[in-house]
Design an enzyme around this catalytic site. Structure first.
Site, PDB file in Angstrom:
ATOM      1  N   ASP A 142     -24.727  15.416  23.123  1.00 18.48           N
ATOM      2  CA  ASP A 142     -25.268  14.164  22.605  1.00 18.48           C
ATOM      3  C   ASP A 142     -24.396  12.978  23.028  1.00 18.48           C
ATOM      4  OD1 ASP A 142     -27.080  12.590  21.304  1.00 18.48           O
ATOM      5  OD2 ASP A 142     -26.665  13.353  19.294  1.00 18.48           O
ATOM      6  N   GLU A 180     -23.222   7.608  26.465  1.00 16.89           N
ATOM      7  CA  GLU A 180     -23.635   6.358  27.122  1.00 16.89           C
ATOM      8  C   GLU A 180     -22.651   5.210  26.867  1.00 16.89           C
ATOM      9  OE1 GLU A 180     -27.230   8.555  25.316  1.00 16.89           O
ATOM     10  OE2 GLU A 180     -25.414   7.613  24.494  1.00 16.89           O
ATOM     11  N   ASP A 208     -34.131   9.130  20.721  1.00 20.11           N
ATOM     12  CA  ASP A 208     -34.499   8.979  19.310  1.00 20.11           C
ATOM     13  C   ASP A 208     -35.774   8.161  19.138  1.00 20.11           C
ATOM     14  OD1 ASP A 208     -32.161  10.341  18.941  1.00 20.11           O
ATOM     15  OD2 ASP A 208     -30.984   8.593  18.355  1.00 20.11           O
TER      16      ASP A 208
END
Length: 810
Positions: free
Chosen positions: A488, A491, A552
């Site tokens: 996860d 970025e 998401d």
């Protein structure tokens, strides 16, 4: 109350932020845009748009003018650049910024070139691939190894392209096209095999084509720090369309858009930011282009001026690879260069059950038991942020108070056909028990002083010691019985951070997802023998390490539609495998949306239900659970088709979820559709994006047979009723879709007995693909009609598989 509090704590940070804003009476609508164009309002880690540097009155601009030297035998030479600065011009009360030649501003004058001659080269990688390089300054380390390229270097093809002189320049020709280099003005023309021009560079000397001031092929020298960046400018044709650039959720055709390639926590799927920007795109004219750099890039695809596209590359070198051919050719060439995906294991193609989050061994055992009791086929149980002692605080240790014996739990899961997936991230809060060790060993990204750029410690994956430390932690979990790691975030590598590689975040930020993906995939392969991750961020080359999911998404119809556009765009950027959170992530899934999103998820390369609870089908009642089971059963019975198509994709760099024009490049209508897709080569899928029972569907040329009802449709537009499963699915005539007996897990499937479902009305010969997990070899099967029945021409498995051939149900 305690359960409520736990659930609230587990929601993503952006939901909490919005709640706080509401509490403080700050209306959400009053916030500045997610990506501010004003650098005085720049927010931490927002996408870095470098285009303002190319319209700054303080900077100097060097415009490509002519070839000062060129050796056609090596393809190497030099370009002369003339210097300009912006000036204003007023006419009829309208002010324009225009470029005007300027004198040098350096001292001593004789030490610096007024019009520099800088390196340029054109070389060839394959009969379809051209490499163009231009430099804007002296290069200390020319042609270094690149993590983006297979083996670190691009190959050279010294035989396929033939040189011939032409009037005013040089021409190279291969079987698939030609490239012409003009001397004065300097210009590169790319043509196909028929001689049609696909695109050409745009220079200042090409002449004024418009009253609109246009910056041609050039580089900028910033007054602030003397750094340079290149703007590679090419022509656009009137009907040309542009696709790719990563997992972009905006309109699929990028023509008329400005696209910023900078990895970002996009906070959803309905804005222009990207978790997975990829510096690659393809044109409907018959070529693709890869910008080989990790610097920030801003692509203006005819937004400012409709006749050109400008690739504003932060790097001081433009290293461009141009691929010739149809979409399949382009994707194959691009992934030959940057890497084909590994074939994911069979179990990964099963259903992944997840939520944010399961907190305990007790919950995990209850969910796996209920899935089996209710006959909901599934292969993976995912523990998200709650498997640590403290939610979100990643220390790579199962909670000792909530997991009695995690190793035994995972072994027990495996016995009933479940693999275990765990969440983690590469950021460490100061309260994390691993924080002092990371600081002491210097495993973090540093700021200019050597301190932390953020309050968190961000792992520096450019440091081999960091990778080794991190892989040791992940490897221990895999050895305990974990099958796959959720990779996860990734970025938020600091833009101004200093990395072990010697580079700043200007070059390392976009590369961070690739390093992160690789670190997890490599240790997983070493420990388990399988290449599989579940990642959110990516960069060019990340496709080698499947798989990635779409971030998401909100629980809305528009988010569902945007998710599909993102998946299509990602597939057109060289990625074969992709998934998304069925029903959206942010809040509890509305039941009608969950029902419609479900078959879209089941007909994606990989399928996961995740997000705010409840996500489990029994949480929505008996009727919903029956609908869930029906869609899930469809996927599991279709597993031989899915697995064979996945193998084909892994060998040719094709997306499992693909835009229509990939298979039908000569059909103009297929280039216009972004709300349906091909699942593999033979099935067309049109999800329901509203609470309706039918929708308009565009079908490419040929006959199409409804997978659920058996109705036959010809190419063109139709209003089609969905079947019992709320989605429209059609199979192209002439296809064979292999099926297998239903099992509750892929581990329980019997691959020695397969059904071949023939989709044919008039055709006498049909074909399909088969790949058995036992040998992982792809085979094409052909059936011919004899005595009113279809029979197999040749059995590639020589009797090892029992085939049952059936005509589709009408």
């Amino acid at each position: 109350m305690r359960i409520k509090k736990t659930l609230l704590m587990s929601m993503r940070y952006h939901i909490l932020i919005l709640s706080l804003l509401a509490t403080l009476c700050f209306p959400v609508y009053a916030q500045i845009p997610i990506n501010s164009g004003d650098r005085n309002q720049e927010l931490l880690n927002e996408p870095y748009d470098i285009s303002p540097d190319f319209r700054n009155f303080s900077n100097t601009y060097y415009l490509a003018d002519s070839l000062s030297a060129f050796d056609p035998a090596t393809g190497k030479g030099e370009i002369t650049y003339h210097r300009y600065e912006y000036s204003t011009r007023q006419a009829f009360n309208n002010m324009l910024a225009v470029l005007k030649p300027v004198n040098p501003n350096e001292f001593p004058e004789k030490e610096y070139a007024v019009s520099p001659n800088l390196p340029f080269s054109i070389t060839f990688v394959s009969p379809r691939t051209i490499r163009i390089r231009t430099n804007s300054r002296f290069d200390v380390k020319p042609d270094p190894e690149s993590l983006m390229l297979v083996g670190g270097k691009a190959p050279q093809d010294l035989t396929s392209w033939k040189y011939s002189p032409v009037d005013g320049g040089y021409k190279y020709t291969s079987e698939y096209g030609s490239v012409i280099v003009k001397t004065s003005p300097w210009r590169i023309e790319i043509r196909d095999a028929s001689g049609k021009e696909l695109t050409h560079t745009v220079s200042n000397a090409d002449g004024p084509e418009s009253l609109t001031p246009v910056l041609p092929f050039s580089f900028v020298r910033r007054a602030s720090d003397y750094s340079t960046s290149i703007s590679a400018v090419f022509s656009l044709s009137p009907e040309e369309k542009i696709f790719g650039c990563g997992e972009s959720f905006t309109q699929l055709d990028k023509r008329g858009q400005k696209v910023v390639l900078w990895a970002d926590d996009a906070n959803g799927v309905q804005n222009e930011s990207m978790y997975k920007p990829i510096p690659f795109f393809m044109s409907s004219r018959g070529y693709g282009l890869f910008m080989h750099t990790s610097s920030p890039i801003t692509c203006d695809f005819g937004k400012y001026f409709s006749g050109i596209y400008s690739l504003m590359i932060g790097d001081d070198q433009a290293d461009l690879f141009v691929f010739l051919g149809e979409p399949k050719d382009i994707l194959n060439e691009y992934t030959d260069l940057t890497g084909k995906p590994a074939m994911p294991p069979l179990w990964s193609f099963g259903f992944w059950m997840s939520r944010i989050t399961y907190y305990s061994e007790k919950e995990g055992r209850e969910v796996t038991s209920k899935l089996r009791e209710n006959k909901i086929p599934a292969d993976v149980l995912h523990f998200d942020t709650g498997w640590f002692e403290t939610d979100w605080r990643c220390d790579y240790q199962f909670s000792k108070t909530r997991f009695t014996d995690a190793t035994k739990m995972m072994a027990d899961f495996k016995k009933i056909g479940f693999r275990t997936c765990l969440w983690q991230l590469p950021y460490f809060v100061p309260k994390n028990t691993l924080f002092p060790e990371i600081i002491e060993k210097g495993l973090f990204v540093k700021d200019a002083k050597g301190n932390l750029p953020y309050e968190d410690a961000v792992l520096d994956f450019s440091n081999p010691a960091t990778v080794s430390w991190y892989q040791d932690k992940i490897g221990n979990l895999l050895k305990q019985g974990v099958s796959v790691i959720k990779v996860d975030f990734g970025e938020a590598a600091p833009k101004n951070g200093l990395f072990f590689s010697g580079k700043t975040g200007f070059y390392e930020h976009n590369l961070y997802p690739l390093r992160y993906n690789k670190a997890v995939a490599d240790i997983t392969k070493k420990v388990t023998g399988e290449t599989i991750i579940w990642a959110r961020s990516a960069w060019a080359g990340s496709q080698r390490y499947p798989l990635h999911w779409g971030g998401d998404a909100a629980n809305t119809n528009t988010a569902m539609a945007a998710e599909l556009r993102g998946g299509l765009s990602f597939g057109l950027s060289g990625f074969s495998f992709w998934s998304h959170d069925i029903g959206g992530f942010v809040n509890k899934k509305p039941e009608d949306l969950y029902r419609r999103w479900l078959p879209f998820g089941m007909l994606s390369s990989h399928t996961r239900s995740h997000g705010a609870p409840p996500t489990e089908p029994w949480g929505y009642g008996e009727d919903f659970m029956n609908a869930f089971r029906l869609a899930d059963n469809m996927r599991y019975e279709m597993m031989p088709y899915i697995y064979a198509q996945a193998k084909d994709c892994s060998e040719r760099g094709l997306p499992m979820l693909r835009a229509l024009f990939v298979e039908y490049p000569n059909d103009p209508g297929s280039w216009l559709v972004d709300d349906e897709y091909l699942f593999g080569s033979d099935m067309l899928v049109a999800p329901l994006f509203e609470n309706v029972t039918k929708r308009d569907v565009y079908l490419p040329p040929g006959q199409w047979i409804d997978y659920q009802t058996g109705k036959v449709f010809s190419g063109g537009w139709h209003n089609i009723e969905a079947g019992k499963i709320p989605i429209v699915v059609l199979v192209h005539e002439g296809a064979v879709i292999p099926h297998i007996a239903l099992a509750q897990s892929t581990a329980q499937m019997d691959w020695s007995k397969l059904d071949l479902i023939v989709y044919a009305t008039d055709t006498k010969k049909v074909s399909g693909l088969i790949c058995l997990p036992s040998d992982n070899l792809l085979h094409k099967i052909s059936l011919v009609k004899k005595d009113n029945q279809f029979v197999m021409e040749t059995d590639p498995f020589a009797g090892k598989v029992s085939w049952k051939i059936k005509l589709y149900s009408k």
